[in-house]
Design an enzyme around this catalytic site. Structure first.
Site, PDB file in Angstrom:
ATOM      1  N   HIS A 130      -3.748 -16.253 -16.119  1.00  0.00           N
ATOM      2  CA  HIS A 130      -2.864 -16.176 -17.384  1.00  0.00           C
ATOM      3  C   HIS A 130      -1.330 -17.154 -16.349  1.00  0.00           C
ATOM      4  O   HIS A 130      -1.151 -17.121 -16.153  1.00  0.00           O
ATOM      5  CB  HIS A 130      -1.981 -15.904 -17.748  1.00  0.00           C
ATOM      6  CG  HIS A 130      -1.137 -15.385 -19.005  1.00  0.00           C
ATOM      7  ND1 HIS A 130      -0.910 -17.140 -19.554  1.00  0.00           N
ATOM      8  CD2 HIS A 130      -0.086 -14.808 -19.781  1.00  0.00           C
ATOM      9  CE1 HIS A 130      -0.792 -16.965 -20.633  1.00  0.00           C
ATOM     10  NE2 HIS A 130       0.456 -15.989 -20.727  1.00  0.00           N
ATOM     11  N   GLN A 133       2.022 -18.505 -17.483  1.00  0.00           N
ATOM     12  CA  GLN A 133       2.692 -17.557 -17.157  1.00  0.00           C
ATOM     13  C   GLN A 133       2.894 -17.613 -15.980  1.00  0.00           C
ATOM     14  O   GLN A 133       4.085 -16.963 -15.715  1.00  0.00           O
ATOM     15  CB  GLN A 133       2.041 -16.345 -17.837  1.00  0.00           C
ATOM     16  CG  GLN A 133       2.627 -14.878 -18.364  1.00  0.00           C
ATOM     17  CD  GLN A 133       3.862 -15.328 -18.853  1.00  0.00           C
ATOM     18  OE1 GLN A 133       3.942 -15.761 -20.315  1.00  0.00           O
ATOM     19  NE2 GLN A 133       5.947 -15.253 -18.861  1.00  0.00           N
ATOM     20  N   ASP A 219       3.558  -5.466 -17.283  1.00  0.00           N
ATOM     21  CA  ASP A 219       2.905  -6.016 -18.462  1.00  0.00           C
ATOM     22  C   ASP A 219       1.979  -5.370 -19.509  1.00  0.00           C
ATOM     23  O   ASP A 219       1.880  -3.487 -19.490  1.00  0.00           O
ATOM     24  CB  ASP A 219       1.326  -7.528 -17.954  1.00  0.00           C
ATOM     25  CG  ASP A 219       0.725  -8.008 -19.124  1.00  0.00           C
ATOM     26  OD1 ASP A 219       1.384  -8.259 -20.588  1.00  0.00           O
ATOM     27  OD2 ASP A 219      -0.493  -8.297 -19.029  1.00  0.00           O
TER      28      ASP A 219
HETATM   29  N1  NVA Z   1      -2.742  -8.834 -20.401  1.00  0.00           N
HETATM   30  C1  NVA Z   1      -1.660  -9.804 -21.877  1.00  0.00           C
HETATM   31  C2  NVA Z   1      -1.258 -10.444 -21.959  1.00  0.00           C
HETATM   32  C3  NVA Z   1      -0.270 -11.005 -23.068  1.00  0.00           C
HETATM   33  C4  NVA Z   1       0.324 -12.298 -23.091  1.00  0.00           C
HETATM   34  C5  NVA Z   1      -3.195  -9.779 -22.567  1.00  0.00           C
HETATM   35  O1  NVA Z   1      -4.063 -10.558 -21.973  1.00  0.00           O
HETATM   36  O2  NVA Z   1      -3.758  -9.026 -23.866  1.00  0.00           O
HETATM   37  N1   CP Z   2       3.488 -14.235 -23.106  1.00  0.00           N
HETATM   38  C1   CP Z   2       2.886 -14.799 -23.469  1.00  0.00           C
HETATM   39  O1   CP Z   2       1.354 -15.341 -23.669  1.00  0.00           O
HETATM   40  O2   CP Z   2       2.749 -14.516 -24.981  1.00  0.00           O
HETATM   41  P1   CP Z   2       1.445 -15.151 -26.163  1.00  0.00           P
HETATM   42  O3   CP Z   2       1.122 -14.285 -25.554  1.00  0.00           O
HETATM   43  O4   CP Z   2       2.667 -14.773 -27.925  1.00  0.00           O
HETATM   44  O5   CP Z   2       1.469 -16.124 -26.283  1.00  0.00           O
END
Ligand code: NVA
Ligand code: CP
Length: 305
Positions: A130, A133, A219
């Site tokens: 990600h 982020q 997370d």
């Molecule tokens: N690790 C989480 C991050 C959400 C922004 C997911 O992948 O669902």
């Molecule tokens: N943190 C993040 O990416 O949030 P969303 O899943 O809401 O986009």
């Protein structure tokens, strides 16, 4: 030149620092209600194959505020849902727009999109990382502490997740110390740890992991796509909640980050998430400013070619 941003290391440290400086300027401009229209008449296409609130809102708001346009190509009602190859979608979509952003499952999908796109592609979250982020989180650290290099970040919980993987990737590049605290089976594999061999330490004891931390991060325990394992994950990760007692073992002025969405009472207590040490809401806001800087950079670089 076309610069994709599929992982943190797709930009050099100098480029990241320049992005942080630009993001700070754009944040200040918004605070002072100064309009910045550097992406006038450019178009962003967003493709979501997983749910999103912040990524969708912050990319759309960023592009519109910079004077551009946005098309949300929902994967469920486009021809992607009827089996049109992603490579063909990339070839076509990239003739209509100036930048593409995608949120999907396997990393191979975003790589396929980038390989077939004429315009820069940004990773809006995959199973493997990600990056938008993580650079926002590091911008938030930089903004609060003046520096990322040499700081200590502790990440507790499911550190094998996309967030954990991108933090490991970033640790060596930014030269911060990353302390991971997870139960057996929830730490990144050796292949991932090898991305930053000198900056990451792994612990099974969360209390030990947060020692000396300037920042404590967590997370969700069940990431998108892992819903079938949710009961097992709740059980396995029990005891790894970031609560006030755990925060008290970090540095006295340590602050808390969470990419959100959060599950109060699971990976974080309500007291921490909603308390004075939480920077999670500033962190969410910073997605807007950092992504503005990123969109500007990749779109304007591509036009130089
Ligand atoms: N690790 C989480 C991050 C959400 C922004 C997911 O992948 O669902
Ligand atoms: N943190 C993040 O990416 O949030 P969303 O899943 O809401 O986009």
């Amino acid at each position: 030149m076309k610069r994709d941003f599929l992982k943190v290391k797709d930009l050099s440290l100098d480029e990241h620092v320049a992005l942080f400086r630009r993001a700070a300027q754009l944040k200040e401009a918004r605070l002072q209600r100064r309009v910045v229209k550097t992406l006038r008449s450019r178009t962003l296409v967003m493709i979501f194959e997983k749910a999103s609130t912040r990524t969708r809102l912050s990319f759309e708001a960023a592009m519109l505020q910079l004077g551009g346009n946005v098309i949300d190509l929902s994967a469920t009602n486009s021809q992607l849902a009827r089996g049109e190859p992603l490579s063909d979608t990339a070839r076509v979509a990239s003739r209509y727009c100036d930048v593409l952003m995608m949120r999907t499952f396997g990393d191979a999908r975003i790589e396929e999109l980038a390989a077939n796109s004429r315009v820069p592609v940004i990773n809006g979250l995959t199973d493997g990382g990600h990056p938008v982020q993580i650079i926002t989180d590091l911008f938030t650290v930089w903004e609060r502490l003046g520096e990322v290099k040499g700081k200590t970040l502790a990440f507790i919980g499911d550190t094998a997740s996309n967030m954990g993987r991108s933090f490991v990737e970033a640790a060596g590049l930014f030269d911060f110390s990353l302390r991971l605290g997870s139960p057996e089976g929830y730490l990144p594999g050796k292949d991932v740890l090898a991305w930053s061999p000198n900056n990451v330490r792994c612990f099974h004891d969360a209390k030990e992991a947060v020692q000396g931390a300037d920042v404590v991060i967590t997370d969700v325990w069940t990431s998108m796509g892992q819903e079938a394992e949710s009961a097992k994950r709740l059980k396995d990760l029990h005891g790894y909640q970031v609560d006030a007692a755990l925060m008290a073992r970090a540095k006295p002025k340590a602050f808390f980050l969470h990419c959100l969405p959060a599950h109060r009472g699971e990976e974080v207590s309500a007291e921490v998430l909603d308390g004075p040490a939480s920077a999670a809401w500033d962190e969410a806001e910073n997605r807007l400013h950092v992504q503005k800087a990123l969109l500007e950079y990749v779109v304007l670089e591509a036009e130089k070619a």
